[in-house]
Design a protein around this motif. Structure first.
Motif, PDB file in Angstrom:
ATOM      1  N   THR A 282      14.020 -11.872 -22.389  1.00  0.00           N
ATOM      2  CA  THR A 282      13.866 -12.622 -21.139  1.00  0.00           C
ATOM      3  C   THR A 282      15.111 -13.476 -20.921  1.00  0.00           C
ATOM      4  O   THR A 282      15.865 -13.742 -21.846  1.00  0.00           O
ATOM      5  CB  THR A 282      12.625 -13.518 -21.167  1.00  0.00           C
ATOM      6  OG1 THR A 282      12.747 -14.451 -22.251  1.00  0.00           O
ATOM      7  CG2 THR A 282      11.354 -12.695 -21.354  1.00  0.00           C
ATOM      8  N   ASP A 283      15.326 -13.884 -19.677  1.00  0.00           N
ATOM      9  CA  ASP A 283      16.430 -14.792 -19.368  1.00  0.00           C
ATOM     10  C   ASP A 283      15.949 -15.846 -18.379  1.00  0.00           C
ATOM     11  O   ASP A 283      14.755 -15.910 -18.046  1.00  0.00           O
ATOM     12  CB  ASP A 283      17.640 -14.032 -18.827  1.00  0.00           C
ATOM     13  CG  ASP A 283      17.313 -13.221 -17.578  1.00  0.00           C
ATOM     14  OD1 ASP A 283      16.326 -13.554 -16.892  1.00  0.00           O
ATOM     15  OD2 ASP A 283      18.047 -12.256 -17.282  1.00  0.00           O
ATOM     16  N   ASP A 284      16.861 -16.700 -17.928  1.00  0.00           N
ATOM     17  CA  ASP A 284      16.479 -17.803 -17.041  1.00  0.00           C
ATOM     18  C   ASP A 284      15.895 -17.306 -15.724  1.00  0.00           C
ATOM     19  O   ASP A 284      15.110 -18.000 -15.077  1.00  0.00           O
ATOM     20  CB  ASP A 284      17.684 -18.707 -16.763  1.00  0.00           C
ATOM     21  CG  ASP A 284      18.112 -19.476 -17.992  1.00  0.00           C
ATOM     22  OD1 ASP A 284      17.273 -19.620 -18.903  1.00  0.00           O
ATOM     23  OD2 ASP A 284      19.274 -19.928 -18.049  1.00  0.00           O
ATOM     24  N   GLU A 285      16.280 -16.113 -15.310  1.00  0.00           N
ATOM     25  CA  GLU A 285      15.800 -15.575 -14.039  1.00  0.00           C
ATOM     26  C   GLU A 285      14.471 -14.849 -14.179  1.00  0.00           C
ATOM     27  O   GLU A 285      13.735 -14.696 -13.214  1.00  0.00           O
ATOM     28  CB  GLU A 285      16.851 -14.619 -13.442  1.00  0.00           C
ATOM     29  CG  GLU A 285      18.180 -15.285 -13.123  1.00  0.00           C
ATOM     30  CD  GLU A 285      18.043 -16.371 -12.081  1.00  0.00           C
ATOM     31  OE1 GLU A 285      17.238 -16.178 -11.139  1.00  0.00           O
ATOM     32  OE2 GLU A 285      18.719 -17.407 -12.196  1.00  0.00           O
ATOM     33  N   SER A 286      14.191 -14.372 -15.376  1.00  0.00           N
ATOM     34  CA  SER A 286      12.961 -13.580 -15.569  1.00  0.00           C
ATOM     35  C   SER A 286      12.195 -14.064 -16.787  1.00  0.00           C
ATOM     36  O   SER A 286      12.156 -13.407 -17.824  1.00  0.00           O
ATOM     37  CB  SER A 286      13.303 -12.097 -15.732  1.00  0.00           C
ATOM     38  OG  SER A 286      14.139 -11.903 -16.856  1.00  0.00           O
ATOM     39  N   LYS A 287      11.623 -15.237 -16.686  1.00  0.00           N
ATOM     40  CA  LYS A 287      10.843 -15.801 -17.789  1.00  0.00           C
ATOM     41  C   LYS A 287       9.418 -15.262 -17.714  1.00  0.00           C
ATOM     42  O   LYS A 287       8.478 -15.989 -17.345  1.00  0.00           O
ATOM     43  CB  LYS A 287      10.847 -17.321 -17.715  1.00  0.00           C
ATOM     44  CG  LYS A 287      12.215 -17.945 -17.961  1.00  0.00           C
ATOM     45  CD  LYS A 287      12.132 -19.458 -17.902  1.00  0.00           C
ATOM     46  CE  LYS A 287      13.493 -20.086 -18.177  1.00  0.00           C
ATOM     47  NZ  LYS A 287      13.452 -21.558 -18.108  1.00  0.00           N
ATOM     48  N   GLY A 304      15.561  -8.577 -18.722  1.00  0.00           N
ATOM     49  CA  GLY A 304      16.481  -9.552 -18.148  1.00  0.00           C
ATOM     50  C   GLY A 304      17.658  -8.844 -17.518  1.00  0.00           C
ATOM     51  O   GLY A 304      18.107  -7.795 -18.007  1.00  0.00           O
ATOM     52  N   ASP A 306      20.744  -9.500 -17.478  1.00  0.00           N
ATOM     53  CA  ASP A 306      21.933  -9.417 -18.326  1.00  0.00           C
ATOM     54  C   ASP A 306      21.611  -9.217 -19.803  1.00  0.00           C
ATOM     55  O   ASP A 306      22.515  -8.988 -20.610  1.00  0.00           O
ATOM     56  CB  ASP A 306      22.774 -10.692 -18.172  1.00  0.00           C
ATOM     57  CG  ASP A 306      23.246 -10.905 -16.739  1.00  0.00           C
ATOM     58  OD1 ASP A 306      23.654  -9.920 -16.103  1.00  0.00           O
ATOM     59  OD2 ASP A 306      23.199 -12.060 -16.277  1.00  0.00           O
ATOM     60  N   THR A 307      20.326  -9.350 -20.161  1.00  0.00           N
ATOM     61  CA  THR A 307      19.974  -9.308 -21.583  1.00  0.00           C
ATOM     62  C   THR A 307      19.457  -7.959 -22.047  1.00  0.00           C
ATOM     63  O   THR A 307      19.527  -7.640 -23.232  1.00  0.00           O
ATOM     64  CB  THR A 307      18.905 -10.367 -21.895  1.00  0.00           C
ATOM     65  OG1 THR A 307      17.780 -10.173 -21.017  1.00  0.00           O
ATOM     66  CG2 THR A 307      19.448 -11.770 -21.706  1.00  0.00           C
TER      67      THR A 307
END
Length: 374
Positions: A282-287, A304, A306-307
Protein backbone atom coordinates in the motif's frame (compact mmCIF):
# COMPACT_ATOMS: atom_id res chain seq x y z
CA UNK A 1 15.09 20.68 50.11
CA UNK A 2 17.99 18.24 50.06
CA UNK A 3 17.62 14.59 49.09
CA UNK A 4 19.63 11.59 47.93
CA UNK A 5 17.95 8.85 45.94
CA UNK A 6 18.59 6.05 43.49
CA UNK A 7 19.08 7.35 39.99
CA UNK A 8 16.93 4.64 38.36
CA UNK A 9 13.99 5.34 40.65
CA UNK A 10 14.13 9.10 40.11
CA UNK A 11 14.50 8.64 36.36
CA UNK A 12 11.42 6.42 36.29
CA UNK A 13 9.42 8.93 38.36
CA UNK A 14 10.46 11.84 36.13
CA UNK A 15 9.46 9.85 33.06
CA UNK A 16 5.99 9.19 34.48
CA UNK A 17 5.23 12.81 35.36
CA UNK A 18 6.87 14.43 32.35
CA UNK A 19 3.86 13.61 30.13
CA UNK A 20 1.84 16.19 32.11
CA UNK A 21 4.43 18.98 31.81
CA UNK A 22 3.23 21.88 29.67
CA UNK A 23 4.79 21.77 26.20
CA UNK A 24 3.84 25.34 25.35
CA UNK A 25 2.83 27.80 28.04
CA UNK A 26 2.85 31.49 28.87
CA UNK A 27 3.64 30.51 32.45
CA UNK A 28 7.29 29.30 32.47
CA UNK A 29 7.02 27.58 35.84
CA UNK A 30 4.70 24.97 34.24
CA UNK A 31 7.59 23.73 32.10
CA UNK A 32 9.02 22.33 35.34
CA UNK A 33 7.90 20.04 38.15
CA UNK A 34 7.32 20.76 41.80
CA UNK A 35 9.17 18.48 44.21
CA UNK A 36 8.37 18.09 47.91
CA UNK A 37 10.58 16.08 50.27
CA UNK A 38 9.36 14.84 53.63
CA UNK A 39 9.77 11.69 55.71
CA UNK A 40 11.35 9.18 53.36
CA UNK A 41 9.57 10.25 50.19
CA UNK A 42 9.88 12.71 47.31
CA UNK A 43 6.61 13.82 45.70
CA UNK A 44 6.73 15.16 42.14
CA UNK A 45 3.89 17.25 40.69
CA UNK A 46 3.45 18.23 37.04
CA UNK A 47 0.55 19.95 35.30
CA UNK A 48 -0.37 21.87 32.17
CA UNK A 49 -3.54 23.07 33.99
CA UNK A 50 -5.68 20.66 31.93
CA UNK A 51 -4.01 17.45 33.12
CA UNK A 52 -1.89 16.93 36.20
CA UNK A 53 -0.15 14.20 38.19
CA UNK A 54 1.18 13.86 41.71
CA UNK A 55 3.62 10.95 42.09
CA UNK A 56 5.28 9.72 45.30
CA UNK A 57 8.77 8.20 45.16
CA UNK A 58 9.56 6.32 48.36
CA UNK A 59 12.77 5.13 49.99
CA UNK A 60 14.44 8.54 49.71
CA UNK A 61 17.12 9.84 52.07
CA UNK A 62 15.86 13.30 53.04
CA UNK A 63 18.62 15.51 54.38
CA UNK A 64 16.47 18.65 54.50
CA UNK A 65 12.68 18.60 54.10
CA UNK A 66 11.10 21.21 51.87
CA UNK A 67 9.84 21.99 48.37
CA UNK A 68 11.42 23.30 45.17
CA UNK A 69 10.81 23.68 41.44
CA UNK A 70 12.96 21.36 39.31
CA UNK A 71 13.74 21.91 35.59
CA UNK A 72 12.45 18.54 34.37
CA UNK A 73 14.02 18.60 30.88
CA UNK A 74 17.56 19.14 32.12
CA UNK A 75 17.13 16.84 35.11
CA UNK A 76 15.90 14.03 32.86
CA UNK A 77 18.94 14.45 30.61
CA UNK A 78 21.28 14.32 33.59
CA UNK A 79 19.65 11.13 34.84
CA UNK A 80 19.77 9.56 31.39
CA UNK A 81 23.47 10.31 30.83
CA UNK A 82 24.68 9.49 34.34
CA UNK A 83 25.91 6.01 35.20
CA UNK A 84 26.04 6.55 38.98
CA UNK A 85 23.72 4.61 41.26
CA UNK A 86 22.80 7.55 43.48
CA UNK A 87 22.04 11.19 42.81
CA UNK A 88 21.73 14.13 45.23
CA UNK A 89 19.56 17.24 44.84
CA UNK A 90 19.98 20.42 46.85
CA UNK A 91 17.20 22.76 45.72
CA UNK A 92 15.45 25.97 46.68
CA UNK A 93 13.90 29.07 45.12
CA UNK A 94 17.28 30.27 43.91
CA UNK A 95 18.08 27.08 41.99
CA UNK A 96 18.97 23.39 42.09
CA UNK A 97 22.36 21.77 42.56
CA UNK A 98 22.70 18.20 41.30
CA UNK A 99 25.49 15.84 42.35
CA UNK A 100 26.03 12.56 40.51
CA UNK A 101 29.34 10.87 41.30
CA UNK A 102 32.07 13.36 40.39
CA UNK A 103 29.72 15.44 38.19
CA UNK A 104 28.10 18.68 39.36
CA UNK A 105 25.25 20.64 37.79
CA UNK A 106 23.50 23.88 38.73
CA UNK A 107 20.09 24.85 37.36
CA UNK A 108 17.90 27.95 37.86
CA UNK A 109 14.88 27.89 40.13
CA UNK A 110 11.44 29.42 40.58
CA UNK A 111 9.47 30.44 43.66
CA UNK A 112 7.50 27.41 44.82
CA UNK A 113 4.32 29.43 45.38
CA UNK A 114 4.09 30.14 41.63
CA UNK A 115 3.28 26.50 40.95
CA UNK A 116 -0.47 25.67 41.02
CA UNK A 117 -1.81 23.06 43.42
CA UNK A 118 -3.63 19.92 42.32
CA UNK A 119 -6.81 18.80 44.10
CA UNK A 120 -6.69 15.80 46.40
CA UNK A 121 -8.79 12.68 45.88
CA UNK A 122 -11.90 13.64 47.84
CA UNK A 123 -14.51 11.08 46.86
CA UNK A 124 -17.24 11.93 49.39
CA UNK A 125 -18.03 8.21 49.39
CA UNK A 126 -18.93 8.29 45.69
CA UNK A 127 -16.39 6.59 43.46
CA UNK A 128 -15.62 3.26 41.85
CA UNK A 129 -12.68 0.87 41.91
CA UNK A 130 -11.16 -1.12 39.07
CA UNK A 131 -8.26 -3.55 39.12
CA UNK A 132 -5.24 -1.99 37.42
CA UNK A 133 -4.69 -4.92 35.05
CA UNK A 134 -8.29 -4.79 33.86
CA UNK A 135 -8.17 -1.02 33.44
CA UNK A 136 -4.92 -1.11 31.49
CA UNK A 137 -6.44 -3.62 29.06
CA UNK A 138 -9.54 -1.45 28.65
CA UNK A 139 -7.44 1.63 27.88
CA UNK A 140 -5.23 -0.20 25.37
CA UNK A 141 -8.25 -1.59 23.56
CA UNK A 142 -10.02 1.74 23.15
CA UNK A 143 -7.87 4.88 23.36
CA UNK A 144 -6.14 4.27 20.01
CA UNK A 145 -9.49 4.78 18.27
CA UNK A 146 -10.03 8.34 19.58
CA UNK A 147 -9.73 11.21 17.10
CA UNK A 148 -6.10 12.36 17.02
CA UNK A 149 -6.54 15.08 14.39
CA UNK A 150 -7.23 18.72 15.16
CA UNK A 151 -10.90 19.22 14.42
CA UNK A 152 -14.01 20.93 15.70
CA UNK A 153 -15.39 17.58 16.92
CA UNK A 154 -13.93 17.97 20.38
CA UNK A 155 -15.99 15.14 21.86
CA UNK A 156 -14.29 12.60 19.59
CA UNK A 157 -10.86 13.53 20.99
CA UNK A 158 -11.85 12.07 24.35
CA UNK A 159 -12.60 8.59 25.66
CA UNK A 160 -16.11 8.12 26.98
CA UNK A 161 -16.00 6.68 30.50
CA UNK A 162 -19.19 5.10 31.82
CA UNK A 163 -19.83 3.47 35.18
CA UNK A 164 -23.04 1.63 35.85
CA UNK A 165 -24.06 -1.34 37.96
CA UNK A 166 -21.01 -3.56 38.37
CA UNK A 167 -19.15 -2.50 35.24
CA UNK A 168 -17.07 0.32 33.82
CA UNK A 169 -17.09 0.96 30.09
CA UNK A 170 -14.68 2.85 27.84
CA UNK A 171 -15.64 4.02 24.34
CA UNK A 172 -13.52 5.75 21.69
CA UNK A 173 -14.22 6.75 18.08
CA UNK A 174 -12.92 8.98 15.31
CA UNK A 175 -16.15 8.49 13.27
CA UNK A 176 -14.53 5.86 11.01
CA UNK A 177 -14.06 3.28 13.73
CA UNK A 178 -15.47 2.65 17.19
CA UNK A 179 -13.99 0.68 20.11
CA UNK A 180 -15.98 -0.38 23.19
CA UNK A 181 -14.53 -2.31 26.13
CA UNK A 182 -16.09 -3.27 29.46
CA UNK A 183 -14.62 -4.50 32.72
CA UNK A 184 -15.80 -5.33 36.24
CA UNK A 185 -15.88 -2.46 38.72
CA UNK A 186 -17.04 -1.91 42.27
CA UNK A 187 -19.16 1.22 42.74
CA UNK A 188 -19.47 2.98 46.08
CA UNK A 189 -22.24 5.38 47.01
CA UNK A 190 -25.91 5.68 45.96
CA UNK A 191 -26.64 4.18 42.53
CA UNK A 192 -27.81 7.52 41.13
CA UNK A 193 -24.61 9.16 42.38
CA UNK A 194 -22.13 6.58 41.13
CA UNK A 195 -23.70 6.15 37.70
CA UNK A 196 -21.65 8.40 35.49
CA UNK A 197 -20.77 9.19 31.88
CA UNK A 198 -17.81 11.48 31.24
CA UNK A 199 -15.42 12.34 28.41
CA UNK A 200 -11.80 11.93 29.52
CA UNK A 201 -9.00 13.37 27.30
CA UNK A 202 -7.02 10.71 25.44
CA UNK A 203 -3.81 12.26 26.84
CA UNK A 204 -5.05 11.54 30.36
CA UNK A 205 -5.85 7.95 29.48
CA UNK A 206 -2.30 7.44 28.18
CA UNK A 207 -0.85 9.00 31.34
CA UNK A 208 -3.05 6.77 33.49
CA UNK A 209 -2.04 3.65 31.57
CA UNK A 210 1.65 4.38 32.14
CA UNK A 211 1.02 4.48 35.90
CA UNK A 212 -0.71 1.08 36.03
CA UNK A 213 2.30 -1.08 36.82
CA UNK A 214 0.80 -3.53 39.34
CA UNK A 215 -1.96 -5.67 37.81
CA UNK A 216 -3.53 -6.49 41.17
CA UNK A 217 -3.65 -2.93 42.47
CA UNK A 218 -7.04 -1.26 42.92
CA UNK A 219 -7.48 2.09 41.18
CA UNK A 220 -10.00 4.55 42.62
CA UNK A 221 -11.90 6.63 40.08
CA UNK A 222 -13.77 9.79 40.99
CA UNK A 223 -15.88 11.37 38.24
CA UNK A 224 -17.05 14.91 38.94
CA UNK A 225 -19.15 17.32 36.82
CA UNK A 226 -16.16 18.96 35.09
CA UNK A 227 -13.15 16.90 36.15
CA UNK A 228 -11.97 13.40 37.02
CA UNK A 229 -9.48 12.02 39.54
CA UNK A 230 -7.65 8.69 39.47
CA UNK A 231 -5.83 7.40 42.55
CA UNK A 232 -3.28 4.58 42.49
CA UNK A 233 -0.98 3.53 45.32
CA UNK A 234 1.76 5.95 44.19
CA UNK A 235 0.04 8.50 41.96
CA UNK A 236 -2.97 10.80 41.75
CA UNK A 237 -3.93 11.96 38.26
CA UNK A 238 -6.21 14.93 37.69
CA UNK A 239 -7.89 15.97 34.48
CA UNK A 240 -10.44 18.39 33.16
CA UNK A 241 -13.09 16.71 31.06
CA UNK A 242 -13.77 17.15 27.35
CA UNK A 243 -16.99 18.97 26.48
CA UNK A 244 -19.37 17.96 23.73
CA UNK A 245 -22.05 15.46 22.78
CA UNK A 246 -20.87 11.94 22.11
CA UNK A 247 -22.28 9.88 19.20
CA UNK A 248 -25.05 7.36 20.07
CA UNK A 249 -22.65 4.43 19.98
CA UNK A 250 -25.17 1.91 21.34
CA UNK A 251 -27.52 2.57 18.41
CA UNK A 252 -24.66 2.30 15.92
CA UNK A 253 -23.55 -1.08 17.28
CA UNK A 254 -27.13 -2.31 17.56
CA UNK A 255 -27.90 -1.49 13.93
CA UNK A 256 -24.68 -3.13 12.78
CA UNK A 257 -25.33 -6.36 14.68
CA UNK A 258 -28.94 -6.48 13.55
CA UNK A 259 -27.94 -6.45 9.88
CA UNK A 260 -24.96 -8.79 10.20
CA UNK A 261 -25.70 -12.20 8.68
CA UNK A 262 -22.10 -13.37 8.15
CA UNK A 263 -19.84 -14.47 11.00
CA UNK A 264 -16.19 -15.45 10.62
CA UNK A 265 -13.85 -16.72 13.34
CA UNK A 266 -10.39 -15.29 12.68
CA UNK A 267 -7.15 -16.56 14.29
CA UNK A 268 -5.65 -13.30 15.61
CA UNK A 269 -1.88 -13.87 15.11
CA UNK A 270 -2.28 -15.34 11.60
CA UNK A 271 -4.84 -12.73 10.52
CA UNK A 272 -2.62 -9.86 11.68
CA UNK A 273 0.37 -11.42 9.94
CA UNK A 274 -1.50 -11.60 6.62
CA UNK A 275 -2.83 -8.05 6.95
CA UNK A 276 0.70 -6.76 7.53
CA UNK A 277 2.01 -8.74 4.57
CA UNK A 278 -0.66 -7.39 2.24
CA UNK A 279 -0.14 -3.83 3.54
CA UNK A 280 3.49 -3.82 2.40
CA UNK A 281 2.34 -2.79 -1.07
CA UNK A 282 0.00 0.00 0.00
CA UNK A 283 1.04 3.64 -0.36
CA UNK A 284 -0.22 7.06 0.71
CA UNK A 285 -2.68 7.14 -2.18
CA UNK A 286 -4.07 3.64 -1.70
CA UNK A 287 -4.30 2.82 1.99
CA UNK A 288 -6.59 -0.16 1.50
CA UNK A 289 -6.65 -3.92 1.49
CA UNK A 290 -9.38 -5.64 -0.53
CA UNK A 291 -10.57 -8.83 1.14
CA UNK A 292 -12.63 -11.63 -0.34
CA UNK A 293 -14.09 -14.06 2.19
CA UNK A 294 -15.06 -17.35 0.57
CA UNK A 295 -15.54 -20.92 1.70
CA UNK A 296 -12.41 -22.04 3.53
CA UNK A 297 -10.29 -18.90 3.05
CA UNK A 298 -9.90 -15.14 2.84
CA UNK A 299 -7.85 -13.53 0.08
CA UNK A 300 -6.25 -10.11 0.59
CA UNK A 301 -5.05 -7.86 -2.21
CA UNK A 302 -3.36 -4.46 -2.19
CA UNK A 303 -1.86 -2.28 -4.88
CA UNK A 304 0.12 0.95 -4.93
CA UNK A 305 0.79 3.13 -7.94
CA UNK A 306 4.53 3.14 -7.27
CA UNK A 307 4.97 0.21 -4.88
CA UNK A 308 3.51 -2.74 -6.77
CA UNK A 309 0.93 -5.28 -5.65
CA UNK A 310 0.41 -8.05 -3.12
CA UNK A 311 -1.87 -11.07 -2.86
CA UNK A 312 -2.05 -12.97 0.40
CA UNK A 313 -4.29 -15.83 1.48
CA UNK A 314 -5.32 -17.07 4.92
CA UNK A 315 -6.98 -20.50 5.23
CA UNK A 316 -10.25 -20.48 7.17
CA UNK A 317 -11.23 -24.17 7.24
CA UNK A 318 -14.28 -23.56 9.46
CA UNK A 319 -15.83 -20.85 7.28
CA UNK A 320 -18.45 -22.14 4.83
CA UNK A 321 -20.51 -18.98 4.39
CA UNK A 322 -21.23 -16.86 1.33
CA UNK A 323 -18.66 -14.86 -0.59
CA UNK A 324 -18.21 -11.36 0.84
CA UNK A 325 -15.99 -8.65 -0.64
CA UNK A 326 -14.94 -5.85 1.71
CA UNK A 327 -12.05 -3.36 1.95
CA UNK A 328 -10.35 -1.88 5.02
CA UNK A 329 -7.67 0.62 5.90
CA UNK A 330 -4.91 -1.76 7.14
CA UNK A 331 -3.82 0.65 9.87
CA UNK A 332 -7.28 0.42 11.45
CA UNK A 333 -7.00 -3.36 11.55
CA UNK A 334 -3.41 -3.60 12.78
CA UNK A 335 -3.94 -1.14 15.65
CA UNK A 336 -6.96 -3.13 16.77
CA UNK A 337 -5.28 -6.53 16.47
CA UNK A 338 -2.19 -5.34 18.40
CA UNK A 339 -4.47 -4.30 21.26
CA UNK A 340 -5.86 -7.83 21.64
CA UNK A 341 -2.84 -8.91 23.72
CA UNK A 342 -2.71 -12.67 23.26
CA UNK A 343 -6.38 -13.29 22.43
CA UNK A 344 -6.37 -16.33 20.10
CA UNK A 345 -9.57 -15.69 18.14
CA UNK A 346 -11.74 -12.74 17.19
CA UNK A 347 -15.16 -12.95 15.51
CA UNK A 348 -15.96 -10.77 12.50
CA UNK A 349 -19.64 -9.93 11.94
CA UNK A 350 -20.68 -8.28 8.67
CA UNK A 351 -23.41 -8.12 6.05
CA UNK A 352 -21.65 -6.92 2.89
CA UNK A 353 -18.86 -4.65 1.76
CA UNK A 354 -20.83 -1.42 2.11
CA UNK A 355 -21.93 -1.54 5.75
CA UNK A 356 -19.84 -1.35 8.96
CA UNK A 357 -18.07 -4.52 10.08
CA UNK A 358 -17.94 -5.52 13.73
CA UNK A 359 -15.09 -7.43 15.38
CA UNK A 360 -16.03 -9.06 18.69
CA UNK A 361 -13.89 -10.58 21.42
CA UNK A 362 -16.31 -12.14 23.89
CA UNK A 363 -18.99 -9.87 25.29
CA UNK A 364 -16.53 -7.35 26.74
CA UNK A 365 -14.84 -5.97 23.62
CA UNK A 366 -16.25 -4.75 20.30
CA UNK A 367 -14.53 -2.89 17.47
CA UNK A 368 -16.56 -1.46 14.61
CA UNK A 369 -14.89 -0.36 11.36
CA UNK A 370 -16.29 1.46 8.36
CA UNK A 371 -15.31 -0.31 5.11
CA UNK A 372 -13.72 1.62 2.25
CA UNK A 373 -15.88 2.33 -0.76
CA UNK A 374 -15.18 0.32 -3.89
Amino acid sequence: MKVTCQRDGLQMACGLVQAAVAARTTKPVLSNVKATAQGDSLTLVATDTEVGIRYELRGILVGRPGAAILPIAQLTQILRESSDDDISLDAGDSGTKVKAGTSRFEMPGYPVDEFPDLPTFDDNGRYHEITAGVLRTMIRRTSFAADKKDSTRFALSGVLWEAEGKIARLVATDSKRLAVCEGPATLYGPAEATKASHLVPAKTMQLLERNLTDDGELVRVGLRPNEALFQTERAMIYTRLVEGRYPPYRDIIGQTRKGANVRVALPVPAFMNRVRQAAIMTDDESKRIDMTFDAGKVQMQARGADTGSSEVELPLPEYDGPEVRIAFDPQYLVEFLKALDGEPVVTLEMSDGTKPALFRCGDQYMYLVMPLAG
